[in-house]
Design a protein around this motif. Structure first.
Motif, short mmCIF file in Angstrom:
data_model
loop_
_atom_site.label_atom_id
_atom_site.label_comp_id
_atom_site.label_asym_id
_atom_site.label_seq_id
_atom_site.Cartn_x
_atom_site.Cartn_y
_atom_site.Cartn_z
N SER A 116 0.83 -1.22 0.00
CA SER A 116 0.00 0.00 0.00
C SER A 116 0.86 1.26 0.00
CB SER A 116 -0.95 0.00 1.21
OG SER A 116 -0.26 0.28 2.42
N LEU A 117 1.95 1.25 0.77
CA LEU A 117 2.83 2.41 0.84
C LEU A 117 3.55 2.62 -0.50
CD1 LEU A 117 4.33 1.88 4.42
CD2 LEU A 117 2.38 3.30 3.78
N LYS A 118 4.00 1.50 -1.10
CA LYS A 118 4.65 1.59 -2.41
C LYS A 118 3.67 2.10 -3.47
CE LYS A 118 7.50 -1.54 -4.01
NZ LYS A 118 8.15 -2.84 -4.34
N MET A 119 2.43 1.65 -3.39
CA MET A 119 1.41 2.14 -4.33
C MET A 119 1.27 3.66 -4.23
SD MET A 119 -1.86 -0.40 -4.24
CE MET A 119 -1.77 -2.09 -4.86
N ALA A 120 1.20 4.15 -2.99
CA ALA A 120 1.02 5.59 -2.78
C ALA A 120 2.21 6.38 -3.32
CB ALA A 120 0.79 5.88 -1.30
N ALA A 290 -5.04 2.70 -9.15
CA ALA A 290 -4.36 1.66 -9.92
C ALA A 290 -3.94 2.17 -11.30
CB ALA A 290 -5.26 0.43 -10.05
N ASP A 291 -4.85 2.85 -11.98
CA ASP A 291 -4.55 3.34 -13.33
C ASP A 291 -3.47 4.42 -13.31
OD1 ASP A 291 -6.41 1.58 -14.24
OD2 ASP A 291 -7.91 3.08 -14.82
N THR A 292 -3.49 5.26 -12.27
CA THR A 292 -2.46 6.30 -12.16
C THR A 292 -1.09 5.68 -11.91
OG1 THR A 292 -4.10 7.86 -11.29
CG2 THR A 292 -1.78 8.42 -10.97
N VAL A 293 -1.03 4.70 -11.00
CA VAL A 293 0.22 3.99 -10.71
C VAL A 293 0.82 3.43 -12.00
CG1 VAL A 293 1.16 1.90 -9.64
CG2 VAL A 293 -0.26 3.45 -8.29
N CYS A 294 -0.04 2.82 -12.83
CA CYS A 294 0.43 2.14 -14.04
C CYS A 294 0.64 3.07 -15.22
CB CYS A 294 -0.54 1.03 -14.41
SG CYS A 294 -0.61 -0.27 -13.15
N SER A 295 0.29 4.35 -15.06
CA SER A 295 0.48 5.31 -16.15
C SER A 295 1.86 5.95 -16.12
CB SER A 295 -0.58 6.41 -16.07
OG SER A 295 -0.33 7.26 -14.94
N GLY A 296 2.62 5.64 -15.07
CA GLY A 296 3.91 6.28 -14.90
C GLY A 296 5.02 5.61 -15.70
#
Length: 419
Positions: A116-120, A290-296
């Protein structure tokens, strides 16, 4: 069992190798009972660290494990999928708050928090911002791995000796208004001020909803959680709910967030997920996160445990969630709470007791002085129960299937032992 070898070579949790605490050899377990090697049967008041909600040796969970074992016990989750994991994720999406649409499976509660922290952090990286800090509250507990320790209270926890080695995050005053008490808006002021002052460098707020677990077994007012959600929305900060200890009915709601009628951006679950059979956890996120994380830059979420989506654990978790979906847990937990409300105030009259509190299938007796672990543990076993206190806290979180007379034996054992 060779207890001498155990004492000399097996390093148990929170136990010294120089002066190890006595260990009680368990031969088997059934329902709410642990059967010791010497033939004694003791009632488990801890649900094996809050996980065994349906009791031990449950025929439906046993059968789910056996059926899956005949097919495959494990297969990597990278580039491969399987029915137990798909079914489990469908169940979790259906039973958690509606905005949570993506499920990341992991090994343990601590790993779910790490995820969760890595996701953020990766969420903000994908948005072109570096936000290295997390905001949480004092008296919290989020696990024993490094990032999880860093958001666990550094002064009032078992992790204080790591202070200076861990990343330093921001800790607001923990809520003081009790669950059933009167709400005071001042309770959230320190949190509000710290969020206002630091919001541009905060990636997320992480909090245990309603019940703070191993950091103090504190049960706080739902309005505090509601205000936290409002403030996170106001400043555009992600909210992580650590439901590892509170999820799956323990507080009287399926998830503790329901007490405040809020939904987090990310939710961590574990412990009771497999009914206490196997280690498994999950971190759920909204589609936006989720989509923002994967858009990077990475194009994906940079995490992948070896045993992610373990088919055996997923199969047992599915059976455990099916038992919950039958709905009996709701009445079982309500009955436990009613009985705790009747019995704990009597214990609260003892001179050495500072406070008693309860919610759902959680009962807490807080003492003025820390317990002598070896002495109190032996006294409980001699009284036919398994209760493992820590510090000044003697608490019980029994399996939901416990019968009234068995719960009475737990509370009576606490009363007798503290007398």
């Amino acid at each position: 069992m060779d207890l001498e070898f155990d004492q000399q070579h097996v390093w148990h949790p929170y136990t010294s190798t120089l002066n190890p605490l006595p260990c009680y050899p368990v031969e088997s377990a059934e329902g709410v009972y642990l059967k010791l090697e010497d033939g004694r049967e003791i009632i488990d008041g801890m649900s094996s660290w809050w996980s065994t909600i349906h009791g031990y040796n449950h025929p439906e969970l046993n059968q789910a494990a056996k059926n899956q074992l005949d097919k495959m016990s494990h297969v990597m989750f990278g580039g491969i999928t399987h029915q137990p994991a798909v079914e489990l994720c469908r169940k979790l999406v259906d039973m958690t708050p509606e905005p949570l649409q993506h499920v990341f499976l992991a090994d343990s509660g601590s790993v779910a928090v790490e995820v969760s922290l890595k996701m953020a952090l990766q969420y903000w990286h994908a948005k072109g911002e570096r936000r290295p800090k997390f905001l949480t509250v004092k008296h919290g507990y989020h696990g024993d791995t490094f990032a999880a320790m860093s958001v666990t209270d550094p002064n009032n926890s078992m992790h204080s000796l790591y202070k200076g080695f861990l990343p330093e995050h921001i800790f607001a005053q923990s809520p003081e208004c009790p669950f059933n008490g009167e709400w005071n808006e001042d309770d959230v002021l320190d949190f509000k001020h710290k969020l206002e002052a630091n919001h541009s460098e905060i990636a997320a707020v992480i909090i245990e909803p309603i019940v703070q677990g191993a950091g103090g077994m504190r049960i706080y007012h739902p309005t505090f959680l509601k205000r936290v959600r409002e403030l996170c929305d106001q400043y555009g900060i992600l909210l992580i709910a650590d439901e590892i200890a509170t999820g799956f009915g323990r507080t009287g709601k399926l998830f503790a967030c329901e007490h405040a009628e809020i939904s987090p951006d990310i939710m961590c679950i574990g412990k009771a997920l497999t009914g206490g059979y196997m280690t498994l956890s999950a971190t759920l996120a909204t589609k936006h996160v989720a989509d923002t994380v994967c858009s990077g830059e990475a194009g994906c979420f940079m995490h992948g445990p070896t045993f992610m989506g373990n088919p055996l654990a997923c199969a047992v978790a599915n059976a455990s969630l099916e038992l919950l979906q039958k709905g009996h847990w709701h009445q079982q937990v309500a009955d436990i709470e009613k009985q705790l409300a009747e019995s704990l105030p009597e214990i609260g009259k003892l001179e050495k007791v500072k406070d008693v509190r309860w919610l759902g299938a959680i009962g807490v007796v807080e003492l003025h002085e820390p317990v002598n672990m070896a002495e109190i543990q032996k006294a409980f076993v001699d009284n036919g129960v398994w209760i493992r206190p820590f510090g000044t806290l003697v608490y019980i979180m029994p399996p939901f299937i416990i019968k009234p007379q068995e719960l009475s034996r737990l509370t009576l054992a606490i009363l007798r032992t503290l007398q």
